[in-house]
Design a protein around this motif. Structure first.
Motif, PDB file in Angstrom:
ATOM      1  N   THR A 133       0.733  -1.247   0.044  1.00  0.00           N
ATOM      2  CA  THR A 133       0.127  -0.150   0.071  1.00  0.00           C
ATOM      3  C   THR A 133       0.804   1.288   0.103  1.00  0.00           C
ATOM      4  N   LEU A 134       0.637   2.069  -0.836  1.00  0.00           N
ATOM      5  CA  LEU A 134       1.516   3.304  -1.109  1.00  0.00           C
ATOM      6  C   LEU A 134       0.590   4.585  -0.306  1.00  0.00           C
ATOM      7  N   VAL A 135       1.109   5.093   0.612  1.00  0.00           N
ATOM      8  CA  VAL A 135       0.520   6.225   1.285  1.00  0.00           C
ATOM      9  C   VAL A 135       1.185   7.508   0.847  1.00  0.00           C
ATOM     10  N   LEU A 136       0.327   8.313   0.118  1.00  0.00           N
ATOM     11  CA  LEU A 136       0.834   9.757  -0.170  1.00  0.00           C
ATOM     12  C   LEU A 136       0.345  10.703   0.443  1.00  0.00           C
ATOM     13  N   ASP A 137       1.361  11.508   1.327  1.00  0.00           N
ATOM     14  CA  ASP A 137       0.893  12.448   2.052  1.00  0.00           C
ATOM     15  C   ASP A 137       1.604  13.854   1.700  1.00  0.00           C
ATOM     16  N   THR A 266      -0.366  -1.797  -4.901  1.00  0.00           N
ATOM     17  CA  THR A 266      -1.559  -2.670  -5.129  1.00  0.00           C
ATOM     18  C   THR A 266      -2.728  -1.773  -4.494  1.00  0.00           C
ATOM     19  N   SER A 267      -2.510  -0.750  -3.880  1.00  0.00           N
ATOM     20  CA  SER A 267      -3.552   0.243  -3.248  1.00  0.00           C
ATOM     21  C   SER A 267      -2.844   1.558  -3.117  1.00  0.00           C
ATOM     22  N   ILE A 268      -3.629   2.680  -3.284  1.00  0.00           N
ATOM     23  CA  ILE A 268      -2.905   3.910  -3.183  1.00  0.00           C
ATOM     24  C   ILE A 268      -3.748   4.825  -2.287  1.00  0.00           C
ATOM     25  N   ARG A 311      -8.104  17.751  13.533  1.00  0.00           N
ATOM     26  CA  ARG A 311      -8.117  17.003  14.381  1.00  0.00           C
ATOM     27  C   ARG A 311      -9.176  15.895  14.597  1.00  0.00           C
ATOM     28  N   ARG A 312     -10.187  16.274  13.685  1.00  0.00           N
ATOM     29  CA  ARG A 312     -11.459  15.356  13.710  1.00  0.00           C
ATOM     30  C   ARG A 312     -11.051  14.060  13.265  1.00  0.00           C
ATOM     31  N   GLY A 313     -10.038  14.038  12.125  1.00  0.00           N
ATOM     32  CA  GLY A 313      -9.990  12.872  11.437  1.00  0.00           C
ATOM     33  C   GLY A 313      -9.394  12.960  10.144  1.00  0.00           C
ATOM     34  N   ILE A 314      -9.260  11.979   9.550  1.00  0.00           N
ATOM     35  CA  ILE A 314      -8.433  12.105   8.409  1.00  0.00           C
ATOM     36  C   ILE A 314      -9.030  11.685   6.833  1.00  0.00           C
ATOM     37  N   VAL A 315      -9.191  12.287   5.659  1.00  0.00           N
ATOM     38  CA  VAL A 315      -9.941  12.094   4.841  1.00  0.00           C
ATOM     39  C   VAL A 315      -8.790  11.124   3.640  1.00  0.00           C
ATOM     40  N   LEU A 316      -9.282   9.825   3.529  1.00  0.00           N
ATOM     41  CA  LEU A 316      -8.601   9.068   2.545  1.00  0.00           C
ATOM     42  C   LEU A 316      -9.224   8.683   1.173  1.00  0.00           C
ATOM     43  N   GLU A 317      -8.360   9.295   0.299  1.00  0.00           N
ATOM     44  CA  GLU A 317      -8.773   8.887  -1.106  1.00  0.00           C
ATOM     45  C   GLU A 317      -8.174   7.600  -1.682  1.00  0.00           C
ATOM     46  N   THR A 318      -8.972   6.600  -1.554  1.00  0.00           N
ATOM     47  CA  THR A 318      -8.204   5.214  -1.695  1.00  0.00           C
ATOM     48  C   THR A 318      -8.612   4.817  -3.080  1.00  0.00           C
ATOM     49  N   GLU A 319      -7.541   4.159  -3.713  1.00  0.00           N
ATOM     50  CA  GLU A 319      -7.485   3.569  -4.957  1.00  0.00           C
ATOM     51  C   GLU A 319      -7.357   2.020  -4.739  1.00  0.00           C
ATOM     52  N   PHE A 320      -7.988   1.346  -5.121  1.00  0.00           N
ATOM     53  CA  PHE A 320      -8.072  -0.130  -4.823  1.00  0.00           C
ATOM     54  C   PHE A 320      -7.777  -0.778  -6.158  1.00  0.00           C
ATOM     55  N   ARG A 321      -6.434  -1.443  -6.487  1.00  0.00           N
ATOM     56  CA  ARG A 321      -6.277  -2.063  -7.586  1.00  0.00           C
ATOM     57  C   ARG A 321      -6.590  -3.723  -7.367  1.00  0.00           C
ATOM     58  N   ARG A 322      -7.524  -4.034  -8.195  1.00  0.00           N
ATOM     59  CA  ARG A 322      -7.737  -5.590  -8.243  1.00  0.00           C
ATOM     60  C   ARG A 322      -6.702  -6.143  -9.079  1.00  0.00           C
ATOM     61  N   LYS A 323      -6.837  -7.496  -8.927  1.00  0.00           N
ATOM     62  CA  LYS A 323      -5.916  -8.453  -9.777  1.00  0.00           C
ATOM     63  C   LYS A 323      -6.215  -8.502 -11.172  1.00  0.00           C
ATOM     64  N   SER A 324      -7.379  -8.191 -11.538  1.00  0.00           N
ATOM     65  CA  SER A 324      -7.953  -8.218 -12.756  1.00  0.00           C
ATOM     66  C   SER A 324      -7.428  -6.904 -13.593  1.00  0.00           C
ATOM     67  N   GLY A 325      -7.076  -5.985 -12.964  1.00  0.00           N
ATOM     68  CA  GLY A 325      -6.482  -4.808 -13.593  1.00  0.00           C
ATOM     69  C   GLY A 325      -7.596  -3.530 -13.319  1.00  0.00           C
ATOM     70  N   PHE A 332     -12.856   7.905   1.822  1.00  0.00           N
ATOM     71  CA  PHE A 332     -13.364   7.592   2.987  1.00  0.00           C
ATOM     72  C   PHE A 332     -12.920   8.723   3.992  1.00  0.00           C
ATOM     73  N   PHE A 333     -13.616   8.469   5.276  1.00  0.00           N
ATOM     74  CA  PHE A 333     -13.293   9.384   6.455  1.00  0.00           C
ATOM     75  C   PHE A 333     -12.788   8.324   7.788  1.00  0.00           C
ATOM     76  N   LEU A 334     -11.823   8.528   8.090  1.00  0.00           N
ATOM     77  CA  LEU A 334     -11.447   7.795   9.393  1.00  0.00           C
ATOM     78  C   LEU A 334     -11.202   8.557  10.527  1.00  0.00           C
ATOM     79  N   ARG A 335     -11.990   8.671  11.483  1.00  0.00           N
ATOM     80  CA  ARG A 335     -11.883   9.301  12.680  1.00  0.00           C
ATOM     81  C   ARG A 335     -10.871   8.793  13.588  1.00  0.00           C
TER      82      ARG A 335
END
Lengths: 437, 339
Positions: A133-137, A266-268, A311-325, A332-335
Motif C-alpha cells: 500500500t502506497l500512502v501519499l501525504d 496494489t493500493s494507493i 483533529r477530527r479525522g483524516i480523509v483517505l482517497e483510496t484507489e483499490f487495484r484488483r488483480k484483474s487490473g 473515506f473518512f477515518l476518525r
C-alpha cells in the motif's frame, strides 16, 4: 471416461489420469459405477469430498469482518517462540475471498457496504488485500493518523509491526524499530529487516519515507519486495508528495521514484485534511475555484496551512487495484480511534479486538453531507444590507414545492408538434367565436 | 521581572517544551526575522529550572528572580548559529529576556557554538575591533577573504584537514566550527553537550540551511543534513531548528536550481519530522507601524502509537510587535495597540 480410464489401465497410464477430477466430479454415470469400485477408490473419494467440505466454511468465515469474539480477528500464535524452532506452516494461498459475479453492485447500500468492506480489509491487513500500500501525504495532512490506525489494528490482531524509519527517533517498545536514517546501507537494512520478520507468520512493515529509501539508500525495491513478501508481510510505504526532488543527470531517463512506487503499489491512499475537503466541496458547489493550501500557497513564509492535520479525522482517497487490473477509487473518512472502539486487551497484547468498523464513506459523514457550510459561506459573501434577504426554512420549502408552468412539456406526452397545452381554468372566459383554432 | 514574564502569555503554550523529546521548526522570511522567538525559547528553557542558576543578581542592572514554578526540568541550552555571532546573541538575550549568557555559560548551562566567525569571517585581530587585519598572516591561518580591494588567489575556506577536536577559546562555553563538515559538527555538539551540567538539553540550530548554499560539497545534501538532525536528536532531547522560508529559496524556477531543490527538500522534510511549526512572516496587507509580523503556529499529533502525541494544542495565528527595547507583544488580530 471413467470406464475408459480403467480399461486402458496399464501401469504407465495411471500417471496421466487426473484422479481428483475423475473421482470427485459428479457425473451421472459415475454414480452408477461407484458400486463397482474397489474399496480404496471409495475411500479416496470420500476423503477428497471431506476435504472440500472442510475448506468451504473457512473461506466463508473470512468474509465476516470484525468478529465479536475476536476468534477470527486475532492471529493465533503469530509469534514463534524462540524455543520451538521454525515451524513449517504452509503459507496461506493469497487469494481474494471475494468472487464478484456482478460487475456493479445493484443498490447504493450494497455499494457502500462493499466499499467500506474493501477499505476495512486494507486497514485490518487481511492477507491478500493489498501487499504493498502506497500512502501519499503532504504537509497539509500527514500520514501519521493513518499509520497510527494501521499499527493499532495490527496490534489488535497480534500482527508483528516493523517500522523502517527515516524520521523517527523512538517509538512504542512493541514496534520493532529499524533506524535507517544514519550511515547504514541497503544491505544492512535488508539484513535487519529479515531478522525482524523471521520469527512471525504475519507482519506489517511500515516504511517512513519511500523516497529516502529509494533515492538515498539506493535500495533495490524489487529485492526488498521479495524479502518482505517471502515473510508474508504487508508493506505500507509513505511518500511525501510535496518534497521536491532532484534527479542526477545520469538518471534523467529513469522513472521517478514516485512513478515507480505508484506502478508497484496494489493500493494507493492519498491523505487529505478534512477541513480542506470541506472547503473544496463548498467551493465546488458554488462553482468557485478550489482553494489551494500548503507551502507558500497562501503567502510568502507560510509553511503549513492552519487547517492542516484536522483533529477530527483524516480523509483517505483510496484507489483499490484488483488483480484483474480494474480499479476503483473512493473517498473515506477515518476518525481518530477512541478507547471504546476496541475490546479490553487479552493477556500479552497491547490492544484488544476491534468492536465495530468505524471507517465510513466521506459522503456519509454528517458534516460533509450537511449543506450548512455552503450557506455559511454564502452568507459571508452577501452584500450587507438592511433588508432581510434570507429565506426561512419554511419559505424555502414552499419555494421548492412550487410547480412551475409548462412543467408538463418536459414529460413525454406534451409538446408534440408544437401543440399548445393549456387547461381551461374556472376564471377563463372562453369565447368560441373569438378563439377559433 | 522574572524571566518567564518576558514571554507573552499567548505565545507561551507554543514555546513551552513538551514532556517527551521533540523537534520544533521555526521559519522566518527576510522581512520578519525569528531571532526574538529563538531568544524566547532560550529564556523559557533556562528559566524552567527550579531554583538554579538564575538568582537575584543585579549585574549590569539586570533584575532576575528565582523561578519557583517547580515542575520544570533541569534544561541546558546549546545554541549553534551559522548566521549571527556571539555578540549579537548576547545582546539579544540581554535586551529581550534579561538573560546574562556569559554567566550562564560559566555555570555550565549555556554553550554557544559559533558556525560563522571561524568559517566565513576574516580573522579578527581582537574580539573588540571590527577591522580586519592587514598584516601578513602565518601560512596556516585563513586569509581574509572579504577584505575589500584584495587581489590574489582566493584561499580555500575549508581547512585542508578539518581537525576533529574543536578549537576552544579562552572563555568557557564557546566552541567554533572550523569546517562545514557535518561529522565535525556532530563531534563539536557532542563535546559541547558533554561539557554541560544538565541531563536534558535544548539544542538550537540557527540557519543550518546556510550550509546548503555555502558549502559546495557533493556530500552535503538535504538528506545528509536531515539525517544529521536525527543523529543530533539522539544526543539532545529537544531540538529547535530555524530555517528561512523565503519564496526564492523554495519555489523552483525552470529549470530548477540545485539550491532551490535542496532548500525546499530540507525544509519540507524537517516540517514532516517535526510536530510543531512556528513560522514568522510579514503582514499580508503591507507594513504597519504597530505590527512587526504574523506568527503562525501549527501543531500535529506526532507519535506512531497512542500516548506519544503532542497534546491538545490547536494551531493558531497571531500578530507580534518587537519593540525597540527588545520586548515583544503578541496579540490576536484586531487586538493591537489601539484597542
Amino acid at each position: 471416461m471413467f470406464d475408459h480410464a480403467l480399461n486402458t489401465s496399464h501401469e504407465s497410464d495411471f500417471a496421466h489420469v487426473d484422479w481428483a477430477d475423475v473421482f470427485v466430479r459428479k457425473a451421472p454415470d459415475i454414480e452408477a459405477e461407484l458400486a463397482k469400485l474397489p474399496d480404496w477408490a471409495l475411500q479416496f473419494r470420500q476423503q477428497r469430498l471431506n476435504q472440500q467440505r472442510a475448506e468451504k466454511p473457512k473461506q466463508r468465515a473470512l468474509i465476516i469482518s470484525p468478529s465479536r469474539d475476536g476468534n477470527n480477528w486475532i492471529k493465533k500464535d503469530n509469534y514463534i517462540s524462540p524455543g520451538s524452532g521454525i515451524r513449517k506452516q504452509p503459507i496461506a494461498p493469497i487469494s481474494s475471498p471475494f468472487k464478484y459475479r456482478m460487475t456493479q453492485p445493484i443498490t447504493r447500500q450494497q455499494y457502500e457496504r462493499h466499499a467500506v468492506l474493501q477499505v476495512s480489509r486494507l486497514l485490518s491487513l487481511r492477507i491478500g488485500a493489498s501487499p504493498f500500500t502506497l500512502v501519499l501525504d503532504d504537509l497539509n495532512q500527514s500520514a501519521r493518523p493513518l499509520l497510527q490506525e494501521y499499527i493499532h489494528r495490527a496490534f489488535s490482531r497480534n500482527i508483528n509491526v516493523v517500522l523502517l524509519s527515516f524520521e523517527t527517533k523512538v517509538t512504542h517498545p512493541r514496534i520493532r524499530h529499524i533506524r535507517a536514517d544514519g550511515d547504514v546501507d541497503a544491505a544492512q537494512v535488508i539484513a535487519s529487516l529479515e531478522r525482524a520478520l523471521s520469527d512471525c507468520h504475519e507482519s506489517l512493515v511500515i516504511i517512513d519515507s519511500i523516497y529516502d529509501l529509494l533515492n538515498n539508500k539506493e535500495m533495490n525495491m524489487t529485492h526488498l519486495y521479495g524479502v518482505i513478501m517471502q515473510q508474508n508481510a504487508t508493506i505500507v510505504g509513505v511518500y511525501h508528495q510535496d518534497i521536491l526532488m532532484s534527479q542526477p543527470g545520469d538518471q534523467a531517463y529513469n522513472p521517478k521514484p514516485l512513478e515507480w512506487a505508484k506502478y508497484m503499489a496494489t493500493s494507493i491512499i492519498t491523505c487529505k485534511s478534512l477541513a480542506h475537503e470541506l472547503a473544496a466541496k463548498a467551493a465546488k458547489e458554488r462553482s468557485l475555484p478550489e482553494p489551494s493550501a500548503g507551502i507558500l500557497q497562501e503567502a510568502e513564509g507560510v509553511v503549513q496551512s492552519l487547517a492542516a492535520n484536522d483533529r477530527r479525522g483524516i480523509v483517505l482517497e483510496t484507489e483499490f487495484r484488483r488483480k484483474s487490473g480494474r480499479q476503483f477509487t473512493e473517498m473515506f473518512f477515518l476518525r481518530r480511534a477512541r478507547q471504546d472502539d476496541y475490546h479490553e486487551p487479552l493477556e500479552g497484547m497491547v490492544v484488544g479486538a476491534l468492536k465495530k468498523e468505524y471507517v465510513i464513506l466521506l459522503e456519509n459523514l454528517p458534516v460533509y453531507k450537511a449543506m450548512s457550510i455552503v450557506e455559511d459561506r454564502a452568507a459571508e459573501n452577501d452584500p450587507v444590507s438592511t433588508f432581510n434577504m434570507e429565506l426561512s426554512e419554511k419559505q424555502r420549502e414552499a419555494r421548492e414545492n412550487v410547480v412551475l408552468p409548462y412543467f408538463d412539456a418536459q414529460k413525454g406526452e406534451g409538446g408534440e408538434g408544437g401543440r399548445i397545452l393549456y387547461q381551461m381554468g374556472r376564471e377563463d372566459d372562453f369565447d368560441e367565436e373569438e378563439d377559433e383554432i | 521581572m522574572p524571566p518567564s514574564s518576558r514571554i507573552p502569555p499567548l505565545l507561551h503554550p507554543y514555546i513551552k517544551l513538551p514532556k517527551h523529546d521533540s523537534i520544533t521548526l521555526t521559519t522566518s522570511v527576510l522581512g520578519a526575522s525569528a531571532n526574538w522567538l529563538l531568544v524566547r525559547f532560550i529564556c523559557e528553557a533556562l528559566s524552567a529550572a527550579p531554583g538554579r542558576g538564575v538568582q537575584n543578581g543585579t549585574q549590569d542592572g539586570l533584575v532576575e528572580n528565582t523561578e519557583t514554578e517547580g515542575e520544570g526540568e533541569d534544561l541546558a541550552v546549546v545554541l549553534v548559529s551559522w548566521m549571527r555571532e556571539w555578540e549579537f546573541w548576547r545582546g539579544e538575550a540581554r535586551k529581550g529576556c534579561g538573560l546574562d549568557l556569559v554567566r550562564l555559560a560559566k555555570e555550565g548551562r549555556f554553550v554557544f557554538v559559533d558556525g560563522l566567525s571561524k568559517l566565513y569571517l576574516p580573522e579578527m585581530s581582537g574580539s573588540s575591533t571590527h577591522t580586519p587585519t592587514t598584516v601578513p598572516l602565518p601560512a596556516q591561518t585563513i586569509l581574509p577573504v572579504r577584505t575589500p580591494g584584495r587581489i590574489g588567489p582566493i584561499p580555500n575556506r575549508a581547512q585542508p584537514s578539518p581537525q576533529p577536536q574543536t578549537e576552544k577559546a579562552k572563555d568557557p562555553g564557546r566552541f567554533y566550527l572550523t569546517s562545514p563538515d557535518l561529522k565535525l559538527l556532530k563531534d563539536t555538539i557532542r563535546t559541547a553537550i558533554s561539557s554541560l551540567s544538565s541531563r536534558k538539553t535544548l539544542l538550537i540550530l540557527d540557519s543550518p540551511d546556510a550550509l546548503l548554499s555555502t558549502a559546495a560539497s557533493p556530500t552535503l545534501t538535504s538528506f545528509t543534513l536531515s539525517s544529521t538532525l536525527l543523529a543530533l536528536h539522539d544526543i539532545s532531547s529537544h531540538i529547535l531548528i530555524h530555517l528561512s522560508a523565503d519564496t526564492p529559496l523554495l519555489s523552483p524556477s525552470s529549470p530548477p536550481l540545485p539550491l532551490e531543490l535542496d532548500s525546499q527538500a530540507f525544509l519540507v522534510k524537517v516540517a514532516h519530522i517535526t510536530e510543531r511549526v512556528l513560522s514568522c512572516r510579514v503582514l499580508d496587507t503591507g507594513v504597519a507601524r504597530d505590527v512587526s509580523g504574523v506568527l503562525r503556529c501549527t501543531v500535529r499529533d506526532g507519535g506512531y502509537f497512542e500516548g506519544e502525541g503532542g497534546g491538545e494544542l490547536e494551531g493558531k495565528e497571531m500578530l507580534y510587535l518587537v519593540k525597540g527595547d527588545g520586548s515583544v507583544k503578541v496579540f490576536e488580530r484586531g487586538a493591537g495597540e489601539g484597542h
